[in-house]
Design a protein around this motif. Structure first.
Motif, PDB file in Angstrom:
ATOM      1  N   THR A   1     -12.010  -5.617   0.082  1.00  0.00           N
ATOM      2  CA  THR A   1     -10.556  -5.652   0.299  1.00  0.00           C
ATOM      3  C   THR A   1      -9.803  -4.860  -0.763  1.00  0.00           C
ATOM      4  N   ARG A   2     -10.326  -4.822  -1.989  1.00  0.00           N
ATOM      5  CA  ARG A   2      -9.641  -4.065  -3.040  1.00  0.00           C
ATOM      6  C   ARG A   2      -9.672  -2.571  -2.740  1.00  0.00           C
ATOM      7  N   HIS A   3     -10.818  -2.096  -2.281  1.00  0.00           N
ATOM      8  CA  HIS A   3     -10.944  -0.679  -1.933  1.00  0.00           C
ATOM      9  C   HIS A   3     -10.030  -0.342  -0.754  1.00  0.00           C
ATOM     10  N   SER A   4     -10.097  -1.154   0.290  1.00  0.00           N
ATOM     11  CA  SER A   4      -9.300  -0.872   1.487  1.00  0.00           C
ATOM     12  C   SER A   4      -7.808  -1.040   1.227  1.00  0.00           C
ATOM     13  N   ALA A   5      -7.440  -1.920   0.294  1.00  0.00           N
ATOM     14  CA  ALA A   5      -6.024  -2.105  -0.033  1.00  0.00           C
ATOM     15  C   ALA A   5      -5.411  -0.815  -0.553  1.00  0.00           C
ATOM     16  N   ARG A   6      -6.182  -0.069  -1.334  1.00  0.00           N
ATOM     17  CA  ARG A   6      -5.670   1.208  -1.852  1.00  0.00           C
ATOM     18  C   ARG A   6      -5.448   2.208  -0.724  1.00  0.00           C
ATOM     19  N   LEU A   7      -6.352   2.209   0.257  1.00  0.00           N
ATOM     20  CA  LEU A   7      -6.194   3.095   1.410  1.00  0.00           C
ATOM     21  C   LEU A   7      -4.940   2.724   2.190  1.00  0.00           C
ATOM     22  N   LEU A   8      -4.753   1.440   2.456  1.00  0.00           N
ATOM     23  CA  LEU A   8      -3.576   0.997   3.217  1.00  0.00           C
ATOM     24  C   LEU A   8      -2.288   1.286   2.453  1.00  0.00           C
ATOM     25  N   GLN A   9      -2.326   1.068   1.158  1.00  0.00           N
ATOM     26  CA  GLN A   9      -1.133   1.324   0.348  1.00  0.00           C
ATOM     27  C   GLN A   9      -0.741   2.794   0.406  1.00  0.00           C
ATOM     28  N   HIS A  10      -1.752   3.675   0.384  1.00  0.00           N
ATOM     29  CA  HIS A  10      -1.486   5.111   0.435  1.00  0.00           C
ATOM     30  C   HIS A  10      -0.730   5.489   1.702  1.00  0.00           C
ATOM     31  N   PHE A  11      -1.040   4.821   2.807  1.00  0.00           N
ATOM     32  CA  PHE A  11      -0.404   5.149   4.079  1.00  0.00           C
ATOM     33  C   PHE A  11       0.716   4.182   4.454  1.00  0.00           C
ATOM     34  N   GLY A  12       1.095   3.307   3.525  1.00  0.00           N
ATOM     35  CA  GLY A  12       2.213   2.399   3.772  1.00  0.00           C
ATOM     36  C   GLY A  12       1.939   1.373   4.856  1.00  0.00           C
ATOM     37  N   ILE A  13       0.706   0.875   4.926  1.00  0.00           N
ATOM     38  CA  ILE A  13       0.316  -0.118   5.931  1.00  0.00           C
ATOM     39  C   ILE A  13       0.229  -1.492   5.263  1.00  0.00           C
ATOM     40  N   ASN A  14       0.888  -2.488   5.859  1.00  0.00           N
ATOM     41  CA  ASN A  14       0.998  -3.811   5.245  1.00  0.00           C
ATOM     42  C   ASN A  14       0.179  -4.882   5.962  1.00  0.00           C
ATOM     43  N   THR A  15      -0.713  -4.509   6.848  1.00  0.00           N
ATOM     44  CA  THR A  15      -1.530  -5.470   7.592  1.00  0.00           C
ATOM     45  C   THR A  15      -2.402  -6.276   6.625  1.00  0.00           C
ATOM     46  N   PRO A  16      -2.484  -7.599   6.808  1.00  0.00           N
ATOM     47  CA  PRO A  16      -3.331  -8.424   5.922  1.00  0.00           C
ATOM     48  C   PRO A  16      -4.804  -8.032   6.006  1.00  0.00           C
ATOM     49  N   LEU A  17      -5.521  -8.259   4.904  1.00  0.00           N
ATOM     50  CA  LEU A  17      -6.943  -7.962   4.803  1.00  0.00           C
ATOM     51  C   LEU A  17      -7.743  -9.244   4.591  1.00  0.00           C
ATOM     52  N   THR A  18      -8.974  -9.241   5.085  1.00  0.00           N
ATOM     53  CA  THR A  18      -9.915 -10.306   4.780  1.00  0.00           C
ATOM     54  C   THR A  18     -11.279  -9.678   4.526  1.00  0.00           C
ATOM     55  N   ALA A  19     -12.069 -10.303   3.663  1.00  0.00           N
ATOM     56  CA  ALA A  19     -13.368  -9.738   3.302  1.00  0.00           C
ATOM     57  C   ALA A  19     -14.410 -10.054   4.366  1.00  0.00           C
ATOM     58  N   CYS A  20     -15.170  -9.028   4.748  1.00  0.00           N
ATOM     59  CA  CYS A  20     -16.303  -9.193   5.664  1.00  0.00           C
ATOM     60  C   CYS A  20     -17.394  -8.237   5.192  1.00  0.00           C
ATOM     61  N   HIS A  21     -18.315  -8.774   4.392  1.00  0.00           N
ATOM     62  CA  HIS A  21     -19.345  -7.941   3.790  1.00  0.00           C
ATOM     63  C   HIS A  21     -20.720  -8.554   4.022  1.00  0.00           C
ATOM     64  N   GLU A  22     -21.758  -7.931   3.478  1.00  0.00           N
ATOM     65  CA  GLU A  22     -23.128  -8.345   3.783  1.00  0.00           C
ATOM     66  C   GLU A  22     -23.436  -9.773   3.359  1.00  0.00           C
ATOM     67  N   HIS A  23     -22.686 -10.305   2.391  1.00  0.00           N
ATOM     68  CA  HIS A  23     -22.980 -11.648   1.884  1.00  0.00           C
ATOM     69  C   HIS A  23     -22.274 -12.749   2.667  1.00  0.00           C
TER      70      HIS A  23
END
Length: 284
Positions: free
Chosen positions: A39-61
């Protein structure tokens, strides 16, 4: 009861942010929630494009547990997006269990295509691209890695591997030994980024080039190797025939090993016997 929502599998840039599609940006803005590998990585991507959609973690663990909750939201009518840190989700990244469970539950799964490192590397490699095999990340341990590579030595299609930068030189050394120094190969490194490298050379030369420049042992790496081409002529010996011969030579007298290898492989006994003699001389 609400109709089920849609799960969008959204590709994101592997480096250059200009590679994200207009459709991907629209989907990421419109969905109720984005499931992200980090979510931290993707938050930077969303911030760059001005997207405010909530994030949740979905990873291998946590994918199996979190996936059940996400499927329930989808069944409740929410549209969701799945993204990985870079490139197309599920390609050596999490997401398989979520997509599989969503489809099993009757949820519509829609791909939003875009960047993918293996396809980007293949498209610019100059190696045959009509048929190829993606092997993903090779095992970290040497023995397991060599076993995996040995299994595809005679694969005729172009081979594509992902490799961690700190293991790149070891992997190239194994490839050089098992596939031969002359087998054509390409290193795609840091694709679409500032220090992008696309270097093609025979495996022996490519290994030495990487060994001589520590900068080439950094960043995201894609290795491509040209597929095996059968030697010409009836006297050509396959790698599998040589492997069988070597195993038998370790346990049996030369003549007996050659005869048994001929029965197992179908290769002429005289040819195997001659090869066994040469191997014996080389070992002395």
């Amino acid at each position: 009861m609400n109709a089920p929502g849609t799960l969008y599998v959204v590709a994101t840039p592997i480096g250059n942010l200009e590679d994200i599609s207009a459709r991907a940006l629209r989907v990421l803005r419109e969905v109720k929630l984005i499931a992200a590998e980090d979510t931290r990585h993707s938050a930077r991507l969303l911030q760059h494009f001005g997207i405010n959609t909530p994030l949740t973690a979905c990873h291998e663990h946590n994918e199996r547990e979190e996936g059940s909750r996400l499927v329930q939201r989808l069944l409740g009518g929410d549209d969701l997006a799945l993204v990985s840190d870079a490139g197309t989700p599920l390609i050596s990244d999490p997401g398989y269990h979520l997509v599989r469970n969503a489809r099993a539950a009757g949820v519509r799964v829609v791909p939003v295509p875009g960047a993918c490192a293996l396809i980007a590397a293949l498209s610019a490699s100059g190696l045959p691209s009509d048929r190829f095999v993606f092997e993903g990340f090779l095992p970290a341990r040497s023995t397991a890695r060599r076993q995996r590579l040995q299994a595809v030595v005679e694969e005729p299609r172009t081979l594509i591997f992902y490799e961690a930068p700190h293991r790149l030189l070891e992997c190239l050394a194994d490839l050089r030994e098992l596939f031969g120094v002359e087998r054509p190969a390409v290193l795609g490194r840091e694709l679409t980024k500032t220090f992008e490298t696309i270097k093609g050379a025979p495996l022996g030369e490519l290994h030495d080039w990487v060994a001589a420049d520590s900068n080439q042992q950094r960043g995201e790496c894609v290795l491509l190797v040209e597929g095996w081409q059968a030697p010409e002529g009836e006297d050509a010996l396959s790698a599998e025939a040589l492997r069988v011969l070597d195993l038998l030579l370790a346990e049996l007298p030369l003549k007996r090993a050659a005869a048994l290898a001929a029965k197992i492989t179908g290769v002429r006994k005289n040819l195997l016997y001659q090869q066994a003699l040469e191997r014996q001389k080389a070992a002395d």
